[in-house]
Design a protein around this motif. Structure first.
Motif, PDB file in Angstrom:
ATOM      1  N   CYS A  31       0.793  -1.237   0.000  1.00 30.50           N
ATOM      2  CA  CYS A  31       0.000   0.000   0.000  1.00 30.50           C
ATOM      3  C   CYS A  31       0.821   1.281   0.000  1.00 30.50           C
ATOM      4  O   CYS A  31       0.251   2.381  -0.068  1.00 30.50           O
ATOM      5  CB  CYS A  31      -0.944  -0.001   1.205  1.00 30.50           C
ATOM      6  SG  CYS A  31      -2.174  -1.322   1.152  1.00 30.50           S
ATOM      7  N   ILE A  50      -8.142  -0.885  -2.801  1.00 24.30           N
ATOM      8  CA  ILE A  50      -8.042  -1.781  -1.641  1.00 24.30           C
ATOM      9  C   ILE A  50      -9.282  -2.672  -1.533  1.00 24.30           C
ATOM     10  O   ILE A  50      -9.175  -3.887  -1.318  1.00 24.30           O
ATOM     11  CB  ILE A  50      -7.847  -0.960  -0.353  1.00 24.30           C
ATOM     12  CG1 ILE A  50      -6.456  -0.320  -0.345  1.00 24.30           C
ATOM     13  CG2 ILE A  50      -8.019  -1.848   0.890  1.00 24.30           C
ATOM     14  CD1 ILE A  50      -6.229   0.661   0.793  1.00 24.30           C
ATOM     15  N   LEU A  61      -2.880  -6.790   3.323  1.00 22.62           N
ATOM     16  CA  LEU A  61      -2.641  -5.377   3.031  1.00 22.62           C
ATOM     17  C   LEU A  61      -1.438  -4.919   3.829  1.00 22.62           C
ATOM     18  O   LEU A  61      -1.463  -4.921   5.057  1.00 22.62           O
ATOM     19  CB  LEU A  61      -3.869  -4.543   3.402  1.00 22.62           C
ATOM     20  CG  LEU A  61      -5.199  -5.000   2.792  1.00 22.62           C
ATOM     21  CD1 LEU A  61      -6.342  -4.143   3.325  1.00 22.62           C
ATOM     22  CD2 LEU A  61      -5.152  -4.966   1.263  1.00 22.62           C
ATOM     23  N   THR A  63       1.222  -2.101   5.041  1.00 20.03           N
ATOM     24  CA  THR A  63       1.430  -0.679   5.223  1.00 20.03           C
ATOM     25  C   THR A  63       2.542  -0.478   6.248  1.00 20.03           C
ATOM     26  O   THR A  63       3.255  -1.421   6.589  1.00 20.03           O
ATOM     27  CB  THR A  63       0.110   0.013   5.653  1.00 20.03           C
ATOM     28  OG1 THR A  63       0.343   1.416   5.818  1.00 20.03           O
ATOM     29  CG2 THR A  63      -0.452  -0.577   6.924  1.00 20.03           C
ATOM     30  N   ASN A  72      -0.970   6.616   5.423  1.00 21.59           N
ATOM     31  CA  ASN A  72      -1.263   5.346   4.763  1.00 21.59           C
ATOM     32  C   ASN A  72      -2.025   4.407   5.690  1.00 21.59           C
ATOM     33  O   ASN A  72      -2.960   3.720   5.261  1.00 21.59           O
ATOM     34  CB  ASN A  72       0.031   4.698   4.264  1.00 21.59           C
ATOM     35  CG  ASN A  72      -0.228   3.635   3.217  1.00 21.59           C
ATOM     36  OD1 ASN A  72      -0.033   2.445   3.472  1.00 21.59           O
ATOM     37  ND2 ASN A  72      -0.658   4.043   2.023  1.00 21.59           N
ATOM     38  N   VAL A  76      -5.727   2.898   4.956  1.00 18.06           N
ATOM     39  CA  VAL A  76      -6.071   1.484   5.035  1.00 18.06           C
ATOM     40  C   VAL A  76      -7.209   1.265   6.023  1.00 18.06           C
ATOM     41  O   VAL A  76      -8.149   0.496   5.765  1.00 18.06           O
ATOM     42  CB  VAL A  76      -4.835   0.643   5.411  1.00 18.06           C
ATOM     43  CG1 VAL A  76      -5.240  -0.797   5.731  1.00 18.06           C
ATOM     44  CG2 VAL A  76      -3.799   0.668   4.282  1.00 18.06           C
ATOM     45  N   GLY A 290       2.503  -3.496  -5.445  1.00 12.28           N
ATOM     46  CA  GLY A 290       1.685  -2.323  -5.163  1.00 12.28           C
ATOM     47  C   GLY A 290       1.172  -1.705  -6.445  1.00 12.28           C
ATOM     48  O   GLY A 290       1.826  -1.764  -7.494  1.00 12.28           O
TER      49      GLY A 290
END
Length: 340
Positions: A31, A50, A61, A63, A72, A76, A290
């Motif tokens: 991400c 997402i 996911l 981050t 970020n 998320v 990504g």
């Protein structure tokens, strides 16, 4: 040679992998680029990507607390609101980043471990983190102390598992002896093979899953980056990655071109072939490409279902020989924190 494609990736059918106690789709989503470093992405587009990833079965996911200086994680968190049961959230801590640049150092003492976890929980808006990862080893703190603090977070129910990033085989063993390491996150692609020289064998001995970041060579293996002028003036690749410096990039272009020719012959894109090669490295490997584009997301997910034979895998590796890559994968300042 012929490559075989299984059915299109979907939420019900994407194969799954294990990361310690976690079950995830065998491809995740990095991400970072949704917030910075690779060009602008609107929040609407980022959230859409997402949520579409979750629909495709791309459930991991990835981050970090410093991506976008916390933005970020907030992104998320907003994206998974109402979808939390599908999402496996992996975030990272350890980088001290008070301003521009990629950071000024690493901190992983027990107090900072706890502080970072609580801050990430707040930004994400969740009651637990599925996978909490140390971004780089803190050379001033014994890894046993960091692992002990992470084990305490598992016991408290704040995280479900922990991982380490870009650490040495010895550090993996020492941490694992305190509390089982669920994952090693390392750069791994056709043109970044360092993990294969030591750390991979230890991961397989100890049952640690490898999360492969930058599996498309930060976009290079897609064949779309042909010159430095294509990259924005603030693009991370232009500023801090030697492989994208003009002379090195020119030397690397033949590698991308060979991969593109092979991919066309097999009926796929070079991105799909690059990801499929990684998927075939073992059931304990999870790439996390990504993207901020729905088309690329779907293209990448399809790669998770390609079946390649030995001859095809050999041809893919031969197209991008590791010893023919021009330039280091990180600049000297960042390289100093690798293999800690």
């Amino acid at each position: 040679m012929t490559a075989h494609q299984m059915t299109t990736a979907n939420h019900l059918g994407l194969p799954e992998r294990r990361i310690g106690p976690l079950t995830v789709g065998l491809q995740g989503l990095g991400c970072l680029g949704l917030s910075e470093f690779y060009g602008p992405v609107t929040e609407h587009d980022a959230v859409t990507v997402i949520r579409r990833a979750l629909d495709l079965g791309v459930t991991l996911l990835d981050t970090a607390d410093v991506y976008g200086h916390g933005d970020n994680e907030r992104l998320v968190g907003r994206a998974v609101a109402g979808y939390r049961d599908r999402a496996v959230i992996a975030t990272k801590f350890g980088v001290v980043r008070p301003g521009p640049g990629v950071g000024t150092g690493i901190r992983a003492d027990p107090a900072y471990v706890r502080e970072s976890c609580d801050a990430s929980l707040r930004r994400l808006g969740v009651d637990h983190i599925d996978l909490f990862q140390l971004t780089r080893a803190d050379r001033t703190i014994p890894i046993e102390e960091t692992a002990g603090a992470l084990a305490d977070l598992i016991e408290a129910g704040k995280i479900r598992a922990y991982g380490l990033c870009e650490v040495s085989p010895e550090t993996l063993r020492r941490a694992h002896a305190v509390a089982p390491v669920a994952a090693l996150q390392s750069e791994w692609s056709l043109w970044s093979r360092d993990v294969e020289r030591g750390a991979l064998a230890v991961c397989r001995e100890l049952g640690i899953t490898v999360i492969a970041y930058a599996p498309l060579g930060r976009g290079f293996l897609t064949g779309t980056v042909r010159s430095v002028e294509q990259l924005g003036t603030e693009d991370f690749r232009r500023i801090g990655l030697p492989r994208f410096e003009p002379e090195n990039l020119a030397g690397n272009l033949p590698l991308a071109d060979r991969l593109i020719v092979l991919a066309r012959r097999l009926g796929f894109t070079s991105a799909q072939l690059s990801l499929a090669w990684l998927h075939h490295q073992g059931p304990d490997v999870i790439p996390i490409p990504g993207t901020g584009r729905l088309g690329h997301l779907t293209e990448n997910a399809v790669a998770a279902r390609l079946l390649l034979g030995p001859a095809e895998l050999e041809a893919i590796a031969a197209a991008v020989p590791a010893d023919q890559v021009h330039g280091d994968r990180w600049n000297p300042a960042s390289t100093a924190y690798l293999n800690g």
